[in-house]
Enzyme design. Structure first.
Site, PDB file in Angstrom:
ATOM      1  N   CYS A  37      39.411  29.575   2.757  1.00  0.00           N
ATOM      2  CA  CYS A  37      38.095  30.152   3.045  1.00  0.00           C
ATOM      3  C   CYS A  37      38.174  31.195   4.175  1.00  0.00           C
ATOM      4  CB  CYS A  37      37.072  29.052   3.307  1.00  0.00           C
ATOM      5  SG  CYS A  37      35.399  29.619   2.955  1.00  0.00           S
TER       6      CYS A  37
ATOM      7  N   HIS B 207      37.366  25.839  -1.555  1.00  0.00           N
ATOM      8  CA  HIS B 207      37.887  24.702  -0.786  1.00  0.00           C
ATOM      9  C   HIS B 207      38.497  23.694  -1.759  1.00  0.00           C
ATOM     10  CE1 HIS B 207      36.111  25.457   3.238  1.00  0.00           C
ATOM     11  NE2 HIS B 207      35.202  26.119   2.547  1.00  0.00           N
TER      12      HIS B 207
ATOM     13  N   GLU C 284      40.596  21.497  -1.352  1.00  0.00           N
ATOM     14  CA  GLU C 284      40.864  20.174  -0.755  1.00  0.00           C
ATOM     15  C   GLU C 284      39.825  19.128  -1.147  1.00  0.00           C
ATOM     16  OE1 GLU C 284      40.316  22.950   0.887  1.00  0.00           O
ATOM     17  OE2 GLU C 284      38.711  22.725   2.360  1.00  0.00           O
TER      18      GLU C 284
HETATM   19  N1  GLN Z   1      32.684  31.983   7.908  1.00  0.00           N
HETATM   20  C1  GLN Z   1      33.113  32.320   6.592  1.00  0.00           C
HETATM   21  C2  GLN Z   1      31.971  32.524   5.627  1.00  0.00           C
HETATM   22  O1  GLN Z   1      30.877  32.097   5.884  1.00  0.00           O
HETATM   23  C3  GLN Z   1      34.077  31.269   6.064  1.00  0.00           C
HETATM   24  C4  GLN Z   1      33.445  29.943   5.839  1.00  0.00           C
HETATM   25  C5  GLN Z   1      34.452  28.819   5.686  1.00  0.00           C
HETATM   26  O2  GLN Z   1      35.600  28.940   6.096  1.00  0.00           O
HETATM   27  N2  GLN Z   1      34.032  27.721   5.108  1.00  0.00           N
HETATM   28  O3  GLN Z   1      32.133  33.109   4.576  1.00  0.00           O
END
Ligand code: GLN
Length: 533
Positions: A382, A508, A510
């Site tokens: 992410c 994500h 995970e």
């Molecule tokens: N801050 C970034 C976004 O909002 C990544 C978010 C995250 O890592 N879950 O896109």
């Protein structure tokens, strides 16, 4: 008839209620019963999305985009089930719903009170969670510690629940700490006795007491807890330290807990079959070779902030046939002392963690640069994925000052920018791009090989994305976009073919990793890291 099991905790928080809830579920599941679980989180926040990750730990994202308590992650991993938003209940949700009904006029002419209106709302939500899941048994874990003011309406609701559902359909399990004194090595049962007394003062007599203790309980300590806790000797169990959390259900079943629970709920008659689960557990304990992973991010002081990532690495390691050892690295350190980044040479693989906000991002970018130029296996999750495209833009494409508009709104090269639909949003709670979305994988890429599929689903939680204006330049520079959203409007995965394993994902993965069924990008990452170990 659905059976309801309630799990409470005493003496202190983090006593292991989540793992205990999951373990009880497992003992029932391997006897052939369907189980689901619900976590009560007495915070006034509506969901975990707006809580403090330092205090509350990871935000676990469900398929339907719920931003929930990390214990749902334990339930999903132990029980291999997918939960939804209905599996989490907070004070904020209960009050929002009751106040909403009051404004609509549902209680016209009544004075709205904690008892019965709030407690009725809580009971209805518990029943509807059981109904939605269509399950034989619903496990409900009450967050916090018995005696907390904010937990009282929930305890009152479950006290009433027994009256309504009947003794034979409800079971109260109380988990409390039994410390061992350093000087005398004595197991001390008094704090546990006190928390049981507090339960009884509230009107709940536990049916089963689980002592959380480093070692198995001494028989005389067990007898004391049974006597003062007013439960049979055979209803006191120990959750003692185990090498691996996935061993706990087996250890508890060996003490007779599965049999006790099923008999007490009139569920007896089915045989426990542990063979599949035991094989998975053995794969975690057996390997001897260790792969060292550097987890780079912030909030690294509380390992609970990234529990699903840690578990995904462990699932992957068990499948690869290695152990992982994880070190947490605060990336602000690389900003203060740039040469510290060379410490990453001690690791076989580097992860850059998800995150929000500016602090530590330059350090994360240094870690990514190190991984790329030293050909260390790298996985960016992410925010880690977003920062890796920034690193590539700055150091390979020469786009000086490239950044995310989240970090620097005035960057000359907004490589990462807000999702278009986020621009006009004024509300922060529950409004990110959340939950499961389909991803198309590009044929012939490492990702499509690892997943063994051309279409997959992964969960998401982000507001920003790779700015389409920069796609072509990144592609021309040699980066491969290996995963796309179905409308081809969003980059979901990248990889670098000239590198042993340099992978990033906007998703994500995970959250979907399970023991015995590791998430493919994590598996690929640990396998590549193991090559260096
Ligand atoms: N801050 C970034 C976004 O909002 C990544 C978010 C995250 O890592 N879950 O896109």
């Amino acid at each position: 008839m659905v059976k309801f099991i309630f799990i409470t905790g005493g003496v202190l928080s983090s006593v292991g209620k989540g793992i205990m809830t999951s373990s009880i579920g497992k003992m029932l599941q391997i006897r052939g019963y369907s189980v689901s679980a619900l976590k009560i989180d007495p915070y006034v926040n509506v969901d975990a999305g707006t809580m403090n990750p330092y205090i509350h730990g990871e935000v676990f994202v469900t398929e339907d985009g719920g931003e929930t308590d990390l214990d749902l992650g334990h339930y999903e991993r132990f029980l291999d089930i997918n939960l939804t938003k209905i599996s989490t209940l907070s004070t904020g949700q209960v009050y929002a719903s009751v106040i909403g009904k009051e404004r609509k006029g549902d209680y016209l002419g009544q004075c709205v009170q904690i008892i019965p209106h709030i407690t009725d709302e809580i009971k209805n939500r518990i029943r509807s969670a059981a109904k939605t899941a269509g399950t034989d048994v619903l496990l409900t874990e009450l967050g916090g510690t018995v005696g907390d003011i904010e937990g009282l309406p929930f305890l009152e609701a479950v006290r009433q629940f027994r009256l309504e559902e009947g003794y034979e359909n409800t079971l109260f399990v109380h988990v409390a700490l039994v410390p061992i004194l350093g000087s005398t090595h004595e197991q001390k049962s008094k704090p546990c006795q006190h928390s049981i007394q507090e339960m009884r003062r509230i009107g709940i007599q536990p049916d089963i007491i689980v002592a959380r203790c480093r070692d198995p309980l001494e028989p005389e300590v067990k007898r004391k807890i049974s006597l003062f806790g007013s439960v049979p000797y055979g209803a006191v169990f120990t959750s003692h330290d185990v090498e691996h959390i996935y061993q706990l259900p087996i250890k508890l079943d060996e003490q007779g807990m599965g049999e006790y629970v099923t008999k007490r709920l009139g569920l007896d008659g089915k045989v426990a079959n542990w063979s599949a689960w035991s094989a998975i557990v053995d794969s975690f304990v057996a390997p001897t070779k260790t792969v060292k992973i550097a987890m780079c991010g912030k909030y690294t002081k509380l390992a609970d902030s990234y529990v699903s990532i840690m578990e995904a690495l462990r699932h992957a390691a068990a499948k690869v046939g290695v152990q992982v050892s994880i070190d947490w690295i605060e990336t602000t350190r690389f900003e203060e002392n740039p040469s510290d980044v060379d410490l990453l040479g001690n690791y076989h693989g580097i992860i850059v963690l998800p995150g929000f906000g500016a602090r530590g991002t330059e350090g994360k970018i240094s870690a990514i640069r190190y991984a790329r130029t030293h050909k260390k296996p790298f996985l960016g999750i992410c925010f880690g994925f977003q920062l890796a495209t920034i690193e590539y833009a700055r150091n390979v494409l020469g786009l000086e000052g490239a950044n995310s508009t989240e970090v620097n709104p005035n960057t000359p090269h907004p490589l990462i920018d807000l999702l278009p639909e986020q621009r006009s949003l004024g509300i922060m709670g529950g409004t990110m791009r959340l939950g499961s979305y389909k991803i198309l994988l590009k044929e012939g890429t490492t990702m499509s090989k690892l997943y063994g599929a051309s279409e997959i689903f992964e969960r998401h939680r982000h507001r920003y994305e790779v700015n389409p204006e920069y796609w072509q330049r990144l592609l021309d520079g040699g980066l491969v976009f290996s995963g796309w959203s179905t409308d081809h409007r969003r980059v979901e995965f990248f990889e670098l073919p000239s590198h042993p394993y340099f992978v990033g994902t906007q998703s994500h993965p995970e959250f979907k990793s399970r023991p015995g069924k590791p998430s493919p990008p994590y598996f690929g990452f640990v396998a590549a890291s193991a090559e260096l170990a």
